[in-house]
Design a protein around this motif. Structure first.
Motif, PDB file in Angstrom:
ATOM      1  N   ARG A 132      21.807 -35.453  43.911  1.00 19.53           N
ATOM      2  CA  ARG A 132      20.316 -36.872  43.383  1.00 19.53           C
ATOM      3  C   ARG A 132      19.428 -36.372  41.943  1.00 19.53           C
ATOM      4  O   ARG A 132      19.364 -36.971  41.499  1.00 19.53           O
ATOM      5  CB  ARG A 132      19.806 -36.833  45.048  1.00 19.53           C
ATOM      6  N   HIS A 133      19.025 -34.918  41.852  1.00 20.18           N
ATOM      7  CA  HIS A 133      18.668 -34.630  41.131  1.00 20.18           C
ATOM      8  C   HIS A 133      18.928 -34.031  39.593  1.00 20.18           C
ATOM      9  O   HIS A 133      18.289 -33.536  38.951  1.00 20.18           O
ATOM     10  CB  HIS A 133      17.572 -33.245  41.425  1.00 20.18           C
ATOM     11  N   ALA A 134      20.039 -34.017  40.308  1.00 24.17           N
ATOM     12  CA  ALA A 134      20.696 -32.739  38.596  1.00 24.17           C
ATOM     13  C   ALA A 134      20.839 -33.635  37.454  1.00 24.17           C
ATOM     14  O   ALA A 134      20.644 -33.118  36.427  1.00 24.17           O
ATOM     15  CB  ALA A 134      22.030 -31.981  39.025  1.00 24.17           C
ATOM     16  N   ALA A 135      21.484 -35.101  37.158  1.00 26.66           N
ATOM     17  CA  ALA A 135      21.397 -35.574  36.230  1.00 26.66           C
ATOM     18  C   ALA A 135      19.845 -35.972  35.622  1.00 26.66           C
ATOM     19  O   ALA A 135      20.065 -35.673  34.316  1.00 26.66           O
ATOM     20  CB  ALA A 135      22.342 -36.758  36.772  1.00 26.66           C
ATOM     21  N   TRP A 136      18.592 -36.562  36.418  1.00 27.85           N
ATOM     22  CA  TRP A 136      18.010 -36.466  35.849  1.00 27.85           C
ATOM     23  C   TRP A 136      17.186 -35.196  35.298  1.00 27.85           C
ATOM     24  O   TRP A 136      16.550 -35.319  34.179  1.00 27.85           O
ATOM     25  CB  TRP A 136      16.996 -37.291  36.625  1.00 27.85           C
ATOM     26  N   LEU A 137      17.351 -34.552  36.286  1.00 30.11           N
ATOM     27  CA  LEU A 137      17.111 -32.739  35.483  1.00 30.11           C
ATOM     28  C   LEU A 137      17.246 -32.471  34.454  1.00 30.11           C
ATOM     29  O   LEU A 137      16.640 -32.166  33.041  1.00 30.11           O
ATOM     30  CB  LEU A 137      17.152 -31.530  36.684  1.00 30.11           C
ATOM     31  N   ARG A 138      18.697 -32.747  34.094  1.00 26.27           N
ATOM     32  CA  ARG A 138      19.504 -32.374  32.596  1.00 26.27           C
ATOM     33  C   ARG A 138      18.934 -33.505  31.966  1.00 26.27           C
ATOM     34  O   ARG A 138      18.627 -32.803  31.096  1.00 26.27           O
ATOM     35  CB  ARG A 138      20.795 -32.908  33.350  1.00 26.27           C
ATOM     36  N   ALA A 139      18.411 -34.402  32.483  1.00 25.66           N
ATOM     37  CA  ALA A 139      18.374 -35.133  30.998  1.00 25.66           C
ATOM     38  C   ALA A 139      16.858 -34.895  30.469  1.00 25.66           C
ATOM     39  O   ALA A 139      16.635 -35.195  29.502  1.00 25.66           O
ATOM     40  CB  ALA A 139      18.616 -37.681  31.621  1.00 25.66           C
ATOM     41  N   ARG A 140      16.021 -35.125  31.042  1.00 24.75           N
ATOM     42  CA  ARG A 140      14.717 -33.919  31.108  1.00 24.75           C
ATOM     43  C   ARG A 140      14.089 -33.395  30.641  1.00 24.75           C
ATOM     44  O   ARG A 140      13.936 -32.941  29.213  1.00 24.75           O
ATOM     45  CB  ARG A 140      13.646 -34.858  32.453  1.00 24.75           C
ATOM     46  N   LEU A 141      15.355 -32.468  30.924  1.00 24.43           N
ATOM     47  CA  LEU A 141      15.184 -30.992  30.449  1.00 24.43           C
ATOM     48  C   LEU A 141      15.874 -30.619  29.117  1.00 24.43           C
ATOM     49  O   LEU A 141      15.556 -30.279  27.621  1.00 24.43           O
ATOM     50  CB  LEU A 141      16.165 -30.007  31.266  1.00 24.43           C
ATOM     51  N   ARG A 142      16.353 -32.383  28.768  1.00 24.94           N
ATOM     52  CA  ARG A 142      17.515 -31.840  27.115  1.00 24.94           C
ATOM     53  C   ARG A 142      16.228 -32.128  26.846  1.00 24.94           C
ATOM     54  O   ARG A 142      16.934 -31.807  25.507  1.00 24.94           O
ATOM     55  CB  ARG A 142      18.615 -32.323  27.400  1.00 24.94           C
ATOM     56  N   ARG A 143      15.839 -32.875  26.630  1.00 25.49           N
ATOM     57  CA  ARG A 143      14.469 -33.565  25.363  1.00 25.49           C
ATOM     58  C   ARG A 143      13.303 -32.090  25.615  1.00 25.49           C
ATOM     59  O   ARG A 143      12.406 -32.532  25.081  1.00 25.49           O
ATOM     60  CB  ARG A 143      13.996 -34.692  26.185  1.00 25.49           C
ATOM     61  N   ARG A 144      13.485 -31.099  26.164  1.00 25.60           N
ATOM     62  CA  ARG A 144      12.566 -29.754  26.145  1.00 25.60           C
ATOM     63  C   ARG A 144      12.952 -29.239  25.362  1.00 25.60           C
ATOM     64  O   ARG A 144      13.223 -27.935  24.598  1.00 25.60           O
ATOM     65  CB  ARG A 144      12.029 -29.720  27.009  1.00 25.60           C
ATOM     66  N   CYS A 145      14.524 -28.822  25.209  1.00 27.16           N
ATOM     67  CA  CYS A 145      15.552 -27.878  24.649  1.00 27.16           C
ATOM     68  C   CYS A 145      17.118 -28.507  24.440  1.00 27.16           C
ATOM     69  O   CYS A 145      17.789 -28.864  25.495  1.00 27.16           O
ATOM     70  CB  CYS A 145      16.246 -26.843  25.602  1.00 27.16           C
ATOM     71  N   ALA A 146      17.665 -28.219  23.205  1.00 27.43           N
ATOM     72  CA  ALA A 146      18.197 -28.364  22.753  1.00 27.43           C
ATOM     73  C   ALA A 146      19.834 -28.011  22.965  1.00 27.43           C
ATOM     74  O   ALA A 146      20.672 -28.062  22.449  1.00 27.43           O
ATOM     75  CB  ALA A 146      18.400 -28.356  20.686  1.00 27.43           C
ATOM     76  N   ASP A 147      19.443 -26.578  23.805  1.00 22.95           N
ATOM     77  CA  ASP A 147      20.805 -25.734  23.983  1.00 22.95           C
ATOM     78  C   ASP A 147      21.779 -26.284  25.886  1.00 22.95           C
ATOM     79  O   ASP A 147      20.476 -25.879  26.519  1.00 22.95           O
ATOM     80  CB  ASP A 147      20.342 -24.346  24.052  1.00 22.95           C
ATOM     81  N   PRO A 148      22.112 -26.874  25.316  1.00 17.88           N
ATOM     82  CA  PRO A 148      23.338 -27.490  26.847  1.00 17.88           C
ATOM     83  C   PRO A 148      23.042 -26.228  27.968  1.00 17.88           C
ATOM     84  O   PRO A 148      23.224 -25.687  29.059  1.00 17.88           O
ATOM     85  CB  PRO A 148      24.309 -27.886  26.481  1.00 17.88           C
ATOM     86  N   ASP A 149      23.489 -24.482  27.036  1.00 16.78           N
ATOM     87  CA  ASP A 149      23.202 -23.756  28.338  1.00 16.78           C
ATOM     88  C   ASP A 149      22.188 -23.549  28.497  1.00 16.78           C
ATOM     89  O   ASP A 149      22.175 -22.665  30.538  1.00 16.78           O
ATOM     90  CB  ASP A 149      24.407 -22.802  27.416  1.00 16.78           C
ATOM     91  N   VAL A 150      21.573 -23.447  28.236  1.00 16.42           N
ATOM     92  CA  VAL A 150      19.448 -22.995  28.140  1.00 16.42           C
ATOM     93  C   VAL A 150      19.478 -24.041  30.021  1.00 16.42           C
ATOM     94  O   VAL A 150      19.364 -23.619  30.585  1.00 16.42           O
ATOM     95  CB  VAL A 150      18.773 -23.113  27.547  1.00 16.42           C
TER      96      VAL A 150
END
Length: 191
Positions: free
Chosen positions: A39-57
């Motif tokens: 339920r939550h991983a996709a939206w967390l990923r989208a929001r965190l990607r706005r804060r950090c450009a490194d997908p591994d981080v």
């Protein structure tokens, strides 16, 4: 890992609420954790990607988030913040912790190093680190959970008041009032 003895948990399903899933996770139900992740991983990923450009981080922060949910679900109470807000708070803290890691040389590198584009922090990363380690971090920690989560959602995450109200399941007017109270309290704490 120490778990408190819980009453029997009703089997979880796709229709279970996040609160029911957290209670099941607290009782050791891995299927409930999988559902929360789904339920939550996709939206967390989208929001965190706005804060950090490194997908591994970002991926590491999300993984650490759900490990923390597994470990700390027992401490989540129904009087606490909305489960999504609680998970988001964990995710942001995990992202900041990941950014502090040794892979990010810009935090501890020498002044004569030429910055590498891959390791140069984004503006959002610098803001998150400043919030976590500057005067604002302790001030935010002194706010009540409902004020803190709302101010973080709007000021740090860039959500509108309407989006934040929907996320937390409160009326928009209540969100506006809480934001006003949060800003007043932050001014007092930072003065």
């Amino acid at each position: 890992m120490r778990r408190r003895i819980q009453p029997p948990v009703i089997p979880v399903s796709e229709q279970s609420s996040d609160i029911q899933l957290l209670h099941a996770v607290a009782a050791g139900d891995t299927a409930a954790l999988r559902l929360l992740h789904h339920r939550h991983a996709a939206w967390l990923r989208a929001r965190l990607r706005r804060r950090c450009a490194d997908p591994d981080v970002v991926d590491a922060a999300i993984q650490d988030t759900f490990v923390a949910v597994w470990r700390d679900a027992i401490s989540y109470g129904e009087t606490a913040a909305d489960p999504a807000a609680w998970i988001w708070t964990i995710a942001v803290r995990r992202l900041v912790s990941a950014l502090r890691g040794p892979a990010h040389r810009w935090l501890s590198g020498s002044a004569d190093e030429i910055p590498d584009i891959a390791t140069t922090p984004s503006a959002e990363e610098l803001v998150l680190l400043g919030v976590e380690h500057g005067a604002l971090g302790p001030a935010l920690d002194r706010l009540s959970p409902e004020l803190r989560s709302l101010i973080e959602a709007t000021a740090l995450d860039g959500l509108t008041v309407r989006e934040a109200a929907k996320l937390f399941g409160i009326p928009e007017g209540t969100a506006k009032t809480r934001l006003m109270r949060a800003r007043i309290r932050l001014r007092e704490l930072l003065a």
